[in-house]
Motif scaffolding. Structure first.
Motif, PDB file in Angstrom:
ATOM      1  N   SER A 127      -3.858   5.105  -1.838  1.00 24.01           N
ATOM      2  CA  SER A 127      -4.708   6.029  -1.263  1.00 24.01           C
ATOM      3  C   SER A 127      -4.007   7.497  -1.388  1.00 24.01           C
ATOM      4  N   ARG A 144      -1.841  -0.961  -4.174  1.00 20.89           N
ATOM      5  CA  ARG A 144      -2.932  -0.299  -3.617  1.00 20.89           C
ATOM      6  C   ARG A 144      -2.501   1.038  -3.157  1.00 20.89           C
ATOM      7  N   HIS A 180       0.925  -1.233   0.070  1.00 21.07           N
ATOM      8  CA  HIS A 180       0.050  -0.056   0.037  1.00 21.07           C
ATOM      9  C   HIS A 180       0.825   1.200  -0.062  1.00 21.07           C
ATOM     10  N   CYS A 181       0.761   2.192  -0.893  1.00 22.15           N
ATOM     11  CA  CYS A 181       1.318   3.197  -0.912  1.00 22.15           C
ATOM     12  C   CYS A 181       0.308   4.603  -0.837  1.00 22.15           C
ATOM     13  N   PRO A 236      -0.083   2.108   5.745  1.00 18.86           N
ATOM     14  CA  PRO A 236       0.516   2.031   4.238  1.00 18.86           C
ATOM     15  C   PRO A 236       1.924   1.450   4.542  1.00 18.86           C
ATOM     16  N   GLU A 286      -5.443   3.479   8.539  1.00 14.99           N
ATOM     17  CA  GLU A 286      -4.759   2.800   7.684  1.00 14.99           C
ATOM     18  C   GLU A 286      -3.295   2.638   7.873  1.00 14.99           C
ATOM     19  N   GLU A 313      -0.069   2.009  -9.122  1.00 18.64           N
ATOM     20  CA  GLU A 313      -0.910   1.148  -9.323  1.00 18.64           C
ATOM     21  C   GLU A 313      -0.442   0.092 -10.551  1.00 18.64           C
TER      22      GLU A 313
END
Length: 122
Positions: A29, A27, A3-4, A46, A44, A22
């Motif tokens: 946000s 993933r 997740h970034c 990340p 979250e 992506e």
């Protein structure tokens, strides 16, 4: 899936960065301000945070400290996004909690090289 989290006031930079990450299988946000970023980080954790060095009405160095003080389940790898190759500013960011930096403008190839550099150093 990694997740970034992209924190930048520029919608163009956020969307461009989202597209790159992506396409690399992340993933992604986004937040457009420190307030929005801190709100998202309450729920979250990340793996990577890309943080713009200059946002209107904010101090990115203070935000770095606030992020590092959060009780996140994962310690995010923070990449400071700069528009000038200013060694003094970059050193200040590293001292305040950034793990690395990335000079704007960047492209997918530069991001891939940075991620490889990070993985190799780990």
């Amino acid at each position: 899936m990694l997740h970034c989290f992209v924190i930048d006031d520029s919608e163009i930079i956020r969307k461009y960065t989202r597209l790159i990450f992506e396409n690399l299988g992340f993933r992604v946000s986004e937040a457009d301000s420190p307030i929005a970023a801190m709100e998202r980080l309450r729920s979250e954790a990340p793996d990577y945070i890309l943080l713009d060095w200059r946002m209107p009405g904010s101090n990115s160095l203070e935000l770095l400290g606030k992020i590092r003080a959060l009780p996140l389940s994962v310690r995010p790898y923070i990449i400071y996004l700069v528009t000038e190759n200013d060694p003094h500013e970059i050193q200040r960011a590293l001292t305040h909690g950034a793990d690395n930096f990335l000079l704007k403008p960047f492209n997918r190839q530069i991001v891939e090289m940075k991620l490889l550099e990070i993985q190799t150093a780990a």
